[in-house]
Design a protein around this motif. Sequence first.
Motif, PDB file in Angstrom:
ATOM      1  N   ALA A 232       0.852  -1.204   0.000  1.00 38.99           N
ATOM      2  CA  ALA A 232       0.000   0.000   0.000  1.00 38.99           C
ATOM      3  C   ALA A 232       0.878   1.240   0.000  1.00 38.99           C
ATOM      4  N   VAL A 238      -7.087   6.208   5.339  1.00 40.22           N
ATOM      5  CA  VAL A 238      -7.641   5.177   6.212  1.00 40.22           C
ATOM      6  C   VAL A 238      -8.319   5.853   7.403  1.00 40.22           C
ATOM      7  N   ALA A 255      -2.098   6.844   5.576  1.00 33.28           N
ATOM      8  CA  ALA A 255      -1.628   5.644   6.258  1.00 33.28           C
ATOM      9  C   ALA A 255      -0.321   5.890   7.002  1.00 33.28           C
ATOM     10  N   LEU A 300      -3.491  -2.423   9.043  1.00 41.20           N
ATOM     11  CA  LEU A 300      -2.448  -1.645   8.392  1.00 41.20           C
ATOM     12  C   LEU A 300      -1.170  -1.842   9.183  1.00 41.20           C
ATOM     13  N   CYS A 314       4.443   0.258   3.630  1.00 43.83           N
ATOM     14  CA  CYS A 314       3.154  -0.016   4.271  1.00 43.83           C
ATOM     15  C   CYS A 314       2.475  -1.187   3.567  1.00 43.83           C
ATOM     16  N   TRP A 315       1.681  -1.925   4.339  1.00 42.78           N
ATOM     17  CA  TRP A 315       0.895  -3.023   3.788  1.00 42.78           C
ATOM     18  C   TRP A 315      -0.475  -3.048   4.471  1.00 42.78           C
ATOM     19  N   ILE A 316      -1.415  -3.702   3.795  1.00 45.66           N
ATOM     20  CA  ILE A 316      -2.747  -3.948   4.337  1.00 45.66           C
ATOM     21  C   ILE A 316      -2.989  -5.466   4.320  1.00 45.66           C
TER      22      ILE A 316
END
Length: 386
Positions: A232, A238, A255, A300, A314-316
């Motif tokens: 992400a 978010v 984020a 997140l 970043c990741w989801i």
Amino acid sequence: MSAPSLERLETLSSRFVPDLVVDELCAELFASLPRSDQRRKGEVYLRGLLKAEGRKSIRNIAAHVGDRAAEQSLHHFVVSSTWDWGPVRAALARYLERAMRPRAWVVQPVVISKAGTESVGVARRFVPERGQMVNSQVAFGVWSVGEEQSCPVNWRLALTQKWRDSVGPLSPNVHESELATSPLECAAGAVEELRDWVGQSRRPVVFDLPDVDPAAVAGRFGPAGMHFVASARGSMRVRCVDPVLPSSGSRELAAHQLLLMARTLRRPVTWLDPVTLQPRTTLVVGVRVELPQAPRPLLLFGEWSDPRGWPEQCWISNMTQAPPGGLLRLAKRAQNVEADFANISQKVGLTDFGGRSFGGWHRHTTLASAAHAVRMLTQRAVERQV
């Protein structure tokens, strides 16, 4: 004795192609081909990908075989034959289930630069990583990833409308998702097909697709019960729903801004760098969030190498109960794919097909994926002997 260098292992494994591995794999891969001559050509082509010098064109593979009639025969086998690549990929997937016991699947795009305009799927595209328009193909690969090794199993080739119009009526083996119009649908079709081949509905999927909205990934895979981690952008909007950050309120935030607010909760995580083969330690924190259009809350999480700055990645994920450290190690498996693509896939000619045939591209890529599997398993055998 000190550990052997990566270069030495690659040199040894390139020279050492055990017939037993090739014979065993070919027996399974080509069992679906109805004719013995097709099975024989499949093995010849696979061995050519492993041993021919230079670019793995059909001409170079035929030259390695040393038979003047081989070029026309192999050209027909790959480009204009009617054998279905789906069952061959399914056999490769099942073989890898036993040989490497995958922990995850990783989806990554591959940009293949092309000099001309005739190769199937080629178009002028803007490639963000290069910052310019590139005459190229774009393929989406699904890789089986074990503890330290990875291998491509299934593929989709992105097609412009012009190519979709020309491919559909001419290719009897085309899966419906082959003609998808978006990167997510290309990737989703390849993942779902692989899942059906091996009967694994709960294996986590890592989506390394920076141009795909993570909320769309959640909407596509969450209802199907598939676990995922998706890369992400820090600018993604978010809304925090995690009680550990009551000060965030209910407003939307970027984020990376929300993760920075949670920096006092960061924890160190150690993971193996696939390039240096050395352990690295970085910081990670996870926060439950809501995304516009996503059906339910997600996690997140972000990573820092420098604790004083913004999160670097970043990741989801929809695995909201999993510890962020475990999810970070899972996300890092995309780096295994990048390293193996450079060190193995390109050397066995995965990106070397240059014809107009859609079926030819898929057959060549299928056989090159099998060659990658042989090289990967060979490298493992060499490591045990050194």
